[in-house]
Design a protein around this motif. Structure first.
Motif, short mmCIF file in Angstrom:
data_model
loop_
_atom_site.label_atom_id
_atom_site.label_comp_id
_atom_site.label_asym_id
_atom_site.label_seq_id
_atom_site.Cartn_x
_atom_site.Cartn_y
_atom_site.Cartn_z
N UNK A 65 45.91 -49.96 -53.46
CA UNK A 65 46.98 -49.17 -54.08
C UNK A 65 46.43 -48.28 -55.18
N UNK A 66 45.51 -48.82 -55.99
CA UNK A 66 44.92 -48.04 -57.09
C UNK A 66 44.12 -46.86 -56.53
N UNK A 67 43.31 -47.12 -55.52
CA UNK A 67 42.51 -46.05 -54.93
C UNK A 67 43.40 -44.96 -54.33
N UNK A 68 44.50 -45.38 -53.69
CA UNK A 68 45.43 -44.42 -53.10
C UNK A 68 46.10 -43.59 -54.19
N UNK A 69 46.51 -44.26 -55.27
CA UNK A 69 47.12 -43.56 -56.40
C UNK A 69 46.15 -42.56 -57.01
N UNK A 70 44.91 -42.96 -57.16
CA UNK A 70 43.86 -42.08 -57.70
C UNK A 70 43.73 -40.83 -56.82
N UNK A 71 43.71 -41.01 -55.52
CA UNK A 71 43.60 -39.88 -54.60
C UNK A 71 44.80 -38.94 -54.76
N UNK A 72 46.00 -39.51 -54.85
CA UNK A 72 47.21 -38.69 -54.98
C UNK A 72 47.17 -37.88 -56.27
N UNK A 73 46.74 -38.50 -57.37
CA UNK A 73 46.64 -37.78 -58.64
C UNK A 73 45.69 -36.59 -58.50
N UNK A 74 44.54 -36.83 -57.89
CA UNK A 74 43.56 -35.77 -57.72
C UNK A 74 44.09 -34.64 -56.84
N UNK A 75 44.79 -34.99 -55.77
CA UNK A 75 45.31 -33.98 -54.85
C UNK A 75 46.44 -33.16 -55.47
N UNK A 76 47.22 -33.78 -56.36
CA UNK A 76 48.39 -33.10 -56.93
C UNK A 76 48.13 -32.57 -58.32
N UNK A 77 46.88 -32.66 -58.78
CA UNK A 77 46.54 -32.13 -60.10
C UNK A 77 46.79 -30.63 -60.12
N UNK A 78 47.34 -30.17 -61.23
CA UNK A 78 47.63 -28.74 -61.38
C UNK A 78 46.34 -28.00 -61.74
N UNK A 79 45.80 -27.27 -60.76
CA UNK A 79 44.57 -26.53 -60.99
C UNK A 79 44.83 -25.12 -61.53
#
Length: 220
Positions: A65-79
């Motif tokens: 769950x933590x790894x999945x959450x980490x991935x989601x944060x990275x993908x949805x980060x405002x660049x």
């Protein structure tokens, strides 16, 4: 009212990265990073943490769950961050030694970035001596510390005391589940304080730049 945290927790425990992103995207307004963190991901991770504490899920489940959450944060980060940094403010963030929880810390790092700060995110479990060396070298204006579990309080206390003595006297911001339980010594009351959520952090950042000056938000 949608039960967003419960649904997101299900996606995270299943390791369903795309399902999590699709669900959040359906309900989240554009560029609402704080809502992403505070209304969706943080409460979902709290649900997962409680289930782990009750032995309803395994350590492997929690790690997935933590790894999945980490991935989601990275993908949805405002660049698309056009925020300027006229005050040349710098923040260094890390979790205390032996503390492996880091998701909230990563969210806080992104909030600082969105406000134009120069950020060094050093992640979880940073040995104290290495942390002090990094702070002395880079001299950040603010240090963000995280501790999630009660048996990290002694290490958090030691870390705060040692970092409060470095030459450039940075502000020390405490986050994580133990932040509110940390007794701030009177002599450090103008240097150390806690944030119980990211909205509080954003409000503090707004005040820090009030009048174009780098100030202690608690005096504003």
């Amino acid at each position: 009212m949608h039960k967003h945290p419960e649904k997101i927790a299900e996606f995270l425990l299943a390791g369903d990265e795309q399902g999590t992103i699709t669900y959040i995207t359906d309900y989240l307004e554009a560029n609402k990073q704080l809502s992403l963190y505070e209304d969706f991901l943080t409460p979902a991770m709290y649900i997962i943490g409680k289930r782990w504490e009750k032995n309803e899920i395994s350590v492997a489940d929690e790690h997935l769950a933590t790894a999945t959450c980490d991935f989601v944060i990275s993908m949805m980060e405002n660049h698309n961050n056009d925020a300027s940094n006229p005050l040349h403010t710098k923040v260094m963030l890390f979790a205390v030694e032996e503390e492996e929880h880091y998701i909230g810390l990563k969210m806080a790092a992104n909030v600082f970035k969105e406000n134009g700060w120069e950020v060094r995110y050093l992640g979880p479990n940073l040995p104290l001596e290495h942390a002090i060396a990094a702070v002395n070298t880079w001299q950040p204006n603010v240090i963000g510390l995280s501790a999630a579990l009660s048996y990290r309080l002694p290490k958090l206390t030691e870390t705060v005391q040692r970092l409060s003595l470095v030459d450039n006297k940075p502000f020390i911001v405490l986050g994580g589940r133990m932040a509110d339980k940390f007794p701030i010594p009177n002599e450090l009351a103008t240097q150390v304080f806690s944030m119980n959520n990211l909205h509080a952090l954003q409000n503090w950042l707004n005040v820090m730049e009030k009048g174009g000056r780098f100030i202690d938000a608690r005096s504003g």
